[in-house]
Design a protein around this motif. Sequence first.
Motif, PDB file in Angstrom:
ATOM      1  N   PRO A   1       0.833  -1.191   0.220  1.00  0.00           N
ATOM      2  CA  PRO A   1       0.124  -0.011   0.095  1.00  0.00           C
ATOM      3  C   PRO A   1       0.901   1.208   0.330  1.00  0.00           C
ATOM      4  CG  PRO A   1      -0.670  -1.776   1.643  1.00  0.00           C
ATOM      5  CD  PRO A   1       0.517  -2.236   0.954  1.00  0.00           C
ATOM      6  N   THR A   2       0.379   2.293  -0.240  1.00  0.00           N
ATOM      7  CA  THR A   2       1.145   3.685  -0.416  1.00  0.00           C
ATOM      8  C   THR A   2       1.903   3.918   1.295  1.00  0.00           C
ATOM      9  OG1 THR A   2      -0.332   4.313  -2.205  1.00  0.00           O
ATOM     10  CG2 THR A   2       0.962   6.062  -0.854  1.00  0.00           C
ATOM     11  N   LEU A   3       0.960   3.654   1.677  1.00  0.00           N
ATOM     12  CA  LEU A   3       1.516   4.259   3.000  1.00  0.00           C
ATOM     13  C   LEU A   3       2.721   3.796   3.273  1.00  0.00           C
ATOM     14  CD1 LEU A   3       2.145   6.545   5.758  1.00  0.00           C
ATOM     15  CD2 LEU A   3       0.199   4.697   7.295  1.00  0.00           C
ATOM     16  N   PHE A   4       2.750   2.153   3.498  1.00  0.00           N
ATOM     17  CA  PHE A   4       4.408   1.062   3.037  1.00  0.00           C
ATOM     18  C   PHE A   4       5.078   1.312   2.183  1.00  0.00           C
ATOM     19  CE2 PHE A   4       5.594  -2.809   1.935  1.00  0.00           C
ATOM     20  CZ  PHE A   4       6.390  -3.382   3.349  1.00  0.00           C
ATOM     21  N   SER A   5       4.887   1.923   1.347  1.00  0.00           N
ATOM     22  CA  SER A   5       6.168   2.038   0.131  1.00  0.00           C
ATOM     23  C   SER A   5       6.602   3.335   0.947  1.00  0.00           C
ATOM     24  CB  SER A   5       5.557   2.188  -1.467  1.00  0.00           C
ATOM     25  OG  SER A   5       4.578   1.369  -1.676  1.00  0.00           O
ATOM     26  N   LEU A   6       5.715   4.186   1.090  1.00  0.00           N
ATOM     27  CA  LEU A   6       6.424   5.799   1.873  1.00  0.00           C
ATOM     28  C   LEU A   6       7.379   5.489   2.765  1.00  0.00           C
ATOM     29  CD1 LEU A   6       6.145   8.462   1.742  1.00  0.00           C
ATOM     30  CD2 LEU A   6       4.140   8.540   2.677  1.00  0.00           C
ATOM     31  N   LEU A   7       7.468   4.707   4.242  1.00  0.00           N
ATOM     32  CA  LEU A   7       7.484   4.361   4.891  1.00  0.00           C
ATOM     33  C   LEU A   7       8.449   3.520   4.820  1.00  0.00           C
ATOM     34  CD1 LEU A   7       4.766   3.393   7.412  1.00  0.00           C
ATOM     35  CD2 LEU A   7       6.436   5.027   7.581  1.00  0.00           C
ATOM     36  N   LEU A   8       8.602   2.621   3.585  1.00  0.00           N
ATOM     37  CA  LEU A   8      10.338   2.340   3.103  1.00  0.00           C
ATOM     38  C   LEU A   8      11.047   3.098   1.920  1.00  0.00           C
ATOM     39  CD1 LEU A   8       8.712  -1.700   1.637  1.00  0.00           C
ATOM     40  CD2 LEU A   8       9.767  -1.441   4.265  1.00  0.00           C
ATOM     41  N   VAL A   9      10.363   3.680   2.036  1.00  0.00           N
ATOM     42  CA  VAL A   9      11.691   4.458   1.441  1.00  0.00           C
ATOM     43  C   VAL A   9      12.183   5.443   2.494  1.00  0.00           C
ATOM     44  CG1 VAL A   9      11.630   7.132  -0.055  1.00  0.00           C
ATOM     45  CG2 VAL A   9      10.561   4.728  -0.963  1.00  0.00           C
ATOM     46  N   THR A  10      10.920   5.901   3.009  1.00  0.00           N
ATOM     47  CA  THR A  10      11.517   7.318   4.537  1.00  0.00           C
ATOM     48  C   THR A  10      12.131   6.320   5.375  1.00  0.00           C
ATOM     49  OG1 THR A  10       9.360   8.089   4.312  1.00  0.00           O
ATOM     50  CG2 THR A  10      10.478   8.787   5.974  1.00  0.00           C
ATOM     51  N   PHE A  11      12.445   5.420   5.198  1.00  0.00           N
ATOM     52  CA  PHE A  11      13.322   4.644   6.534  1.00  0.00           C
ATOM     53  C   PHE A  11      13.562   4.173   6.628  1.00  0.00           C
ATOM     54  CE2 PHE A  11      14.243   1.677  10.342  1.00  0.00           C
ATOM     55  CZ  PHE A  11      14.474   2.703  11.531  1.00  0.00           C
ATOM     56  N   ALA A  12      14.587   4.023   4.974  1.00  0.00           N
ATOM     57  CA  ALA A  12      15.596   2.976   3.878  1.00  0.00           C
ATOM     58  C   ALA A  12      16.710   3.416   4.861  1.00  0.00           C
ATOM     59  CB  ALA A  12      15.048   3.229   2.252  1.00  0.00           C
ATOM     60  N   PRO A  13      17.758   2.794   5.069  1.00  0.00           N
ATOM     61  CA  PRO A  13      18.474   2.948   5.518  1.00  0.00           C
ATOM     62  C   PRO A  13      19.762   3.970   4.826  1.00  0.00           C
ATOM     63  CG  PRO A  13      17.966   0.317   6.112  1.00  0.00           C
ATOM     64  CD  PRO A  13      17.233   1.006   5.167  1.00  0.00           C
ATOM     65  N   SER A  14      19.775   3.436   3.518  1.00  0.00           N
ATOM     66  CA  SER A  14      20.311   4.004   2.152  1.00  0.00           C
ATOM     67  C   SER A  14      20.062   6.005   2.686  1.00  0.00           C
ATOM     68  CB  SER A  14      20.134   3.717   1.206  1.00  0.00           C
ATOM     69  OG  SER A  14      18.404   3.986   0.886  1.00  0.00           O
ATOM     70  N   ALA A  15      19.309   6.181   2.746  1.00  0.00           N
ATOM     71  CA  ALA A  15      18.358   7.668   3.289  1.00  0.00           C
ATOM     72  C   ALA A  15      19.253   8.379   3.619  1.00  0.00           C
ATOM     73  CB  ALA A  15      16.934   7.428   3.755  1.00  0.00           C
ATOM     74  N   PHE A  16      19.930   7.417   4.868  1.00  0.00           N
ATOM     75  CA  PHE A  16      20.397   7.766   6.606  1.00  0.00           C
ATOM     76  C   PHE A  16      22.172   7.700   5.815  1.00  0.00           C
ATOM     77  CE2 PHE A  16      16.599   6.984   7.759  1.00  0.00           C
ATOM     78  CZ  PHE A  16      16.210   8.553   8.974  1.00  0.00           C
ATOM     79  N   ALA A  17      22.834   8.859   5.925  1.00  0.00           N
ATOM     80  CA  ALA A  17      23.929   8.683   5.149  1.00  0.00           C
ATOM     81  C   ALA A  17      25.603   8.594   6.275  1.00  0.00           C
ATOM     82  CB  ALA A  17      25.419   9.652   4.450  1.00  0.00           C
ATOM     83  N   ILE A  18      24.972   7.374   7.631  1.00  0.00           N
ATOM     84  CA  ILE A  18      25.575   7.005   8.732  1.00  0.00           C
ATOM     85  C   ILE A  18      26.997   6.198   8.561  1.00  0.00           C
ATOM     86  CG2 ILE A  18      25.420   6.025  11.035  1.00  0.00           C
ATOM     87  CD1 ILE A  18      23.542   8.382  11.059  1.00  0.00           C
ATOM     88  N   ASP A  19      27.821   7.224   8.576  1.00  0.00           N
ATOM     89  CA  ASP A  19      29.596   6.739   8.648  1.00  0.00           C
ATOM     90  C   ASP A  19      29.439   5.632  10.243  1.00  0.00           C
ATOM     91  OD1 ASP A  19      32.132   5.377   8.748  1.00  0.00           O
ATOM     92  OD2 ASP A  19      32.741   6.832   9.092  1.00  0.00           O
ATOM     93  N   TRP A  20      29.014   3.971  10.052  1.00  0.00           N
ATOM     94  CA  TRP A  20      28.609   3.481  11.678  1.00  0.00           C
ATOM     95  C   TRP A  20      30.215   3.076  12.429  1.00  0.00           C
ATOM     96  CZ3 TRP A  20      24.081   3.255  13.154  1.00  0.00           C
ATOM     97  CH2 TRP A  20      23.374   3.252  12.430  1.00  0.00           C
ATOM     98  N   LEU A  21      31.413   3.252  11.274  1.00  0.00           N
ATOM     99  CA  LEU A  21      32.745   3.216  12.026  1.00  0.00           C
ATOM    100  C   LEU A  21      32.647   4.252  13.154  1.00  0.00           C
ATOM    101  CD1 LEU A  21      33.674   1.617   8.790  1.00  0.00           C
ATOM    102  CD2 LEU A  21      35.511   2.266   9.988  1.00  0.00           C
ATOM    103  N   GLN A  22      32.368   5.798  12.694  1.00  0.00           N
ATOM    104  CA  GLN A  22      31.655   7.133  13.157  1.00  0.00           C
ATOM    105  C   GLN A  22      31.130   7.519  13.370  1.00  0.00           C
ATOM    106  OE1 GLN A  22      34.750   7.744  14.908  1.00  0.00           O
ATOM    107  NE2 GLN A  22      36.411   5.887  13.586  1.00  0.00           N
ATOM    108  N   PRO A  23      30.268   6.768  14.284  1.00  0.00           N
ATOM    109  CA  PRO A  23      28.751   7.479  14.486  1.00  0.00           C
ATOM    110  C   PRO A  23      29.014   8.746  15.205  1.00  0.00           C
ATOM    111  CG  PRO A  23      29.141   5.476  15.560  1.00  0.00           C
ATOM    112  CD  PRO A  23      30.280   5.595  14.380  1.00  0.00           C
ATOM    113  N   PRO A  24      28.103   9.426  14.569  1.00  0.00           N
ATOM    114  CA  PRO A  24      27.441  10.714  15.774  1.00  0.00           C
ATOM    115  C   PRO A  24      26.953  10.699  16.978  1.00  0.00           C
ATOM    116  CG  PRO A  24      25.670  11.045  14.677  1.00  0.00           C
ATOM    117  CD  PRO A  24      26.648   9.539  13.693  1.00  0.00           C
ATOM    118  N   VAL A  25      27.672  10.261  18.148  1.00  0.00           N
ATOM    119  CA  VAL A  25      27.215   9.265  19.438  1.00  0.00           C
ATOM    120  C   VAL A  25      28.457  10.560  20.482  1.00  0.00           C
ATOM    121  CG1 VAL A  25      26.093   7.684  18.875  1.00  0.00           C
ATOM    122  CG2 VAL A  25      28.374   6.949  19.357  1.00  0.00           C
TER     123      VAL A  25
END
Length: 474
Positions: free
Chosen positions: A4-28
């Motif tokens: 469904p539309t909301l399902f697709s939207l959530l996958l895109v919104t939350f897709a890990p590729s949408a976040f440029a996180i450097d897990w070696l040096q995360p902003p913690v």
Amino acid sequence: MQTPTLFSLLLVTFAPSAFAIDWLQPPVGCVEEVMIQAPEGRGFYCPDLSQTLDPWLDFPADMTSDEIAHLKKFKAREMTICRSREVQKRETASPGTFTPGRVQTTWMFVEGERDSAKKARAIALAANENRMPPQVLLGALTQESLLANLGIADDGGNFSCGIGQVNLQEWCNYVHSRPESEAVALGWPVSQERAALGVSASTPWADLATQACGSSVLSLELVRPFHRIAETRLAGLPGYKLNAGHFKGIALADVIGSLPSGSTAMTAFRFASARAFIDRCSDLNTGIRAKAWNLAKLHSLWVPSSAKQSQTYVAGVKFNRVCAQSVTTREYPLSLAWLLAVSAYNAGPRMLDLVAHSRKVTRTEFQTRTFWNAMDPLRVIESIFWGAKYNPETDLLDYRDLGGVARSNLWFKQCVAQRHIARVIQHVTLPGEQIARSFEEIAGFTCARSVRRPDGSLESSGVPEFRRSSSGVL
């Protein structure tokens, strides 16, 4: 897969590729940077909230929009304590001004800031003892108790205690992981345990955990009769303020009628072990160490070695933030292996099966570095949320475990599990940065339990409509 539309939207919104996180040096941050503590300790002084209509949400009328934006982005932790203090001040002056839930939360925040330096040292020590990232331990403790040194809470029959919110069986297992002399120093009834189990003094202490700490000997319900008596001593205080003092002087004769049947030696041990747990579980240092040890046990037993290796620094590389305490682990600050251990602690090791099911991998593939190298904490959150297909006939989420056996989960358990991981990460993320969000925040709903009628039939499902429509795999 129908999406469904909301399902697709959530996958895109939350897709890990949408976040440029450097897990070696995360902003913690380091523990001392991001833990709950008095604002003044960070050089921040609370604005005057005395004239605000709602001190939990509003800012002083004379603040500019830029000042407010700055506080929201960079001083949210400090402002939480400022707001909590103001709520407490108003509630003291006029009881009933705020809801019981708000009063409890603000009390926990203020309690959480006490002895922050001592707590930071204890977290660093416990993390290093178990070779775990201190950020994950801090996040887990904050999620459990907001770092408030809580007394014993019923917690659905779990009777969790202290900063770590460990229960009697977890406490017993931790005590048996220590040298026998330390167990004695912690007040554990060592000699009574040996007598109850019928073993000699020469039997290795650590070997007794399997017999002594299981539910057949130490049921969590052993704490209930103590708790029931302690509640009568609250003298008008809310239940969350129950502490060790309310349990003082409770004797065997006061609770023996509520203890399971057994030999005289077994009854004596059950009483003494519950008593030892009650007397010591709120100790700050021991409570934190017990929590860390129990997480480490799950990390060792349930998390694949390939998952642990996938987020480990290679030689010559380390977390580049300079912290007050050095670390013993080579795993990343937000190691997905340790986050999986936290999830297993709160929702059971089935959460790992759920990750495999949602990603459509076999047991063999699940054990490979190839699979885990492609995973990260955001994908784990995503997998737990979407994993398993909703069954309208049972109101459960159906999936197959790594052995191919059909399993089912309560929606509420899965929803809380993904939220828990997200919040563990949020608790240690640096001000102004964002790493993880739970699906509640993204889709604007709240994890809710389903409601059933007295005859057991479903009255209303807690599963959001968009989640009912998904196939349960990604």
